[in-house]
Scaffold this active site. Structure first.
Site, PDB file in Angstrom:
ATOM      1  N   SER A   1     -88.644  49.290 -20.430  1.00  0.00           N
ATOM      2  CA  SER A   1     -88.011  49.301 -21.741  1.00  0.00           C
ATOM      3  C   SER A   1     -86.493  49.315 -21.626  1.00  0.00           C
ATOM      4  O   SER A   1     -85.789  48.617 -22.367  1.00  0.00           O
ATOM      5  CB  SER A   1     -88.467  50.512 -22.553  1.00  0.00           C
ATOM      6  OG  SER A   1     -89.840  50.428 -22.870  1.00  0.00           O
TER       7      SER A   1
ATOM      8  N   LEU B   1     -86.442  39.694 -30.599  1.00  0.00           N
ATOM      9  CA  LEU B   1     -87.733  40.342 -30.407  1.00  0.00           C
ATOM     10  C   LEU B   1     -88.690  39.450 -29.625  1.00  0.00           C
ATOM     11  O   LEU B   1     -89.488  39.935 -28.807  1.00  0.00           O
ATOM     12  CB  LEU B   1     -88.347  40.709 -31.755  1.00  0.00           C
ATOM     13  CG  LEU B   1     -87.647  41.818 -32.545  1.00  0.00           C
ATOM     14  CD1 LEU B   1     -88.332  41.993 -33.899  1.00  0.00           C
ATOM     15  CD2 LEU B   1     -87.646  43.123 -31.771  1.00  0.00           C
TER      16      LEU B   1
ATOM     17  N   GLU C   1     -92.048  46.262 -30.718  1.00  0.00           N
ATOM     18  CA  GLU C   1     -91.861  44.798 -30.692  1.00  0.00           C
ATOM     19  C   GLU C   1     -93.000  44.087 -31.431  1.00  0.00           C
ATOM     20  O   GLU C   1     -93.448  43.014 -31.025  1.00  0.00           O
ATOM     21  CB  GLU C   1     -91.750  44.263 -29.264  1.00  0.00           C
ATOM     22  CG  GLU C   1     -90.934  45.091 -28.310  1.00  0.00           C
ATOM     23  CD  GLU C   1     -89.489  45.287 -28.734  1.00  0.00           C
ATOM     24  OE1 GLU C   1     -89.101  44.793 -29.800  1.00  0.00           O
ATOM     25  OE2 GLU C   1     -88.758  45.962 -28.002  1.00  0.00           O
TER      26      GLU C   1
END
Length: 396
Positions: A102, A250, A374
């Site tokens: 992440s 995204l 996401e």
């Protein structure tokens, strides 16, 4: 090929997928794996238990030195590697911990990509080289306390005041926020949704860390607070207006998750295989029992089908043929599959499966967040459904 020259069956790569990777890609995998083994794996259980990532800045510099921050971007100190190269790195990072992947995804695929794709030349020159090196950390402010899957309804706003912009609002669940040097913040304006480059030392900006998480605990998760944050006119991303901007970012991050989630699953499979071949029950190794072998086979099929899916999507991305709906397909299937593998692996390890001495429960709880961020599984299912039917079902 005659039978005598066939390669041996490799239980860790039963389909021989490594043969589809280039020498350079295998070298990337090995380099990232070595960094994870030496710098993260000995400590990540303790970090997870304590709910902290104390080495975040140091790790960012080491990851930058390895070339994985924004590695799929060109220029400005970025490595300019392929989508498959980036995927291989994400797979290894998340095999270590979802929080580590992440950190890299938010840095490279969200904050850096937003600047690289939609920023001015001045913004790129100012931020991207230091971010690629891990000297500056970025975060990405889109999700809000009351608006997750529906970013078009965001309440964070920006208004003009002379030549300046004034930002007000809140963002929630922001990875890297508390340690970030720069935030890419999306806000509603009279012109539509715009992106703003916000140095985190700007008066009125705060990023308190969010505590009491039961997932992604070895990761920095923050709220962003913007109270009359005054920015110059050149703080806005000039090349995009509307949701196309944040959604394009995204999509980049989701692609990394396709690989990363499968890395977590592969780690769980390896843990189950190692444990079952060394643990004895009823006078023989646990792996010698039919039900255990069935579980191992099912997990192996799921993991390596996921690897093939990720590789296929990566090659399409490198060819410029990857569609957003195909990324949704990969994110939906590989994250759900990874959760299945983690849960099955936990049953193989029995009570030891809940111990932080093994990675399985840590991966399982992390993947519950990966399932949601996401784009939730529901949103990705609806994206695929709309593409298949031609009918939008988001607002029914």
């Amino acid at each position: 090929m005659n039978a005598g020259s066939r390669p041996d069956f490799d239980p860790r790569d039963p389909l021989g997928i490594d043969d589809e990777l280039s020498t350079e890609q295998l070298a990337i995998r090995d380099s990232v794996r070595a960094l994870c083994r030496d710098r993260v794996q000995p400590y990540v259980g303790e970090w997870f238990e304590n709910g902290e990532l104390p080495a975040a800045r140091e790790l960012a510099r080491e990851l930058g030195g390895l070339g994985v921050l924004g590695m799929h971007l060109d220029g400005y100190g970025c490595a300019g590697m392929s989508a498959v190269d980036y995927g291989v790195a994400c797979e290894e990072l998340e095999a270590c911990d979802s929080g580590l992947r992440s950190l890299v995804s938010v840095q490279g695929s969200l904050a850096m990509f937003a600047l690289w794709r939609w920023g001015s030349e001045e913004q790129k020159q100012h931020w991207l080289p230091s971010m690629a090196a891990g000297e500056a950390i970025g975060c990405f402010g889109l999700t809000e306390p009351d608006h997750g899957s529906d970013p078009a309804s965001m309440r964070t706003s920006a208004r003009r005041d002379g030549t300046d912009w004034i930002l007000n609002g809140r963002k929630m669940w922001i990875t890297n926020g508390t340690i970030a040097d720069v935030a890419v913040v999306w806000a509603s304006t009279d012109e539509g949704i715009r992106g703003f480059v916000v140095p985190t030392d700007t008066p009125g900006f705060a990023a308190p860390e969010m505590r009491h998480k039961l997932s992604l605990r070895a990761s920095v998760t923050s709220e962003l607070v913007l109270d009359d944050v005054r920015l110059p006119r050149d703080a806005v991303l000039p090349e995009v207006t509307g949701l196309r901007g944040p959604l394009s970012c995204l999509n980049e991050a989701r692609y990394g998750i396709v690989w990363g989630a499968n890395g977590a699953a592969h780690s769980c499979l390896r843990a189950a295989l190692d444990y079952s071949t060394s643990r004895e029950q009823f006078g023989k190794p646990l792996a010698g029992h039919q039900l255990t072998q069935s579980k191992l086979a099912d997990m192996a099929v799921r993991v390596h089908n996921g690897r093939l899916l990720a590789l296929h999507l990566g090659r399409r991305k490198d060819e410029g043929r990857l569609l957003p709906q195909q990324v949704s397909f990969g994110k939906l299937d590989n994250v759900r599959g990874a959760l299945e593998v983690a849960r099955t692996s936990r049953t193989v390890l029995g009570a030891n499966g809940i111990s932080l001495e093994y990675p399985v429960m840590r991966h399982m709880t992390n993947l519950e967040s990966v399932l949601t961020y996401e784009g939730t599984s529901e949103m990705h299912a609806l994206t695929i459904g709309a593409a298949m039917t031609g009918v939008q079902a988001f607002r029914d």
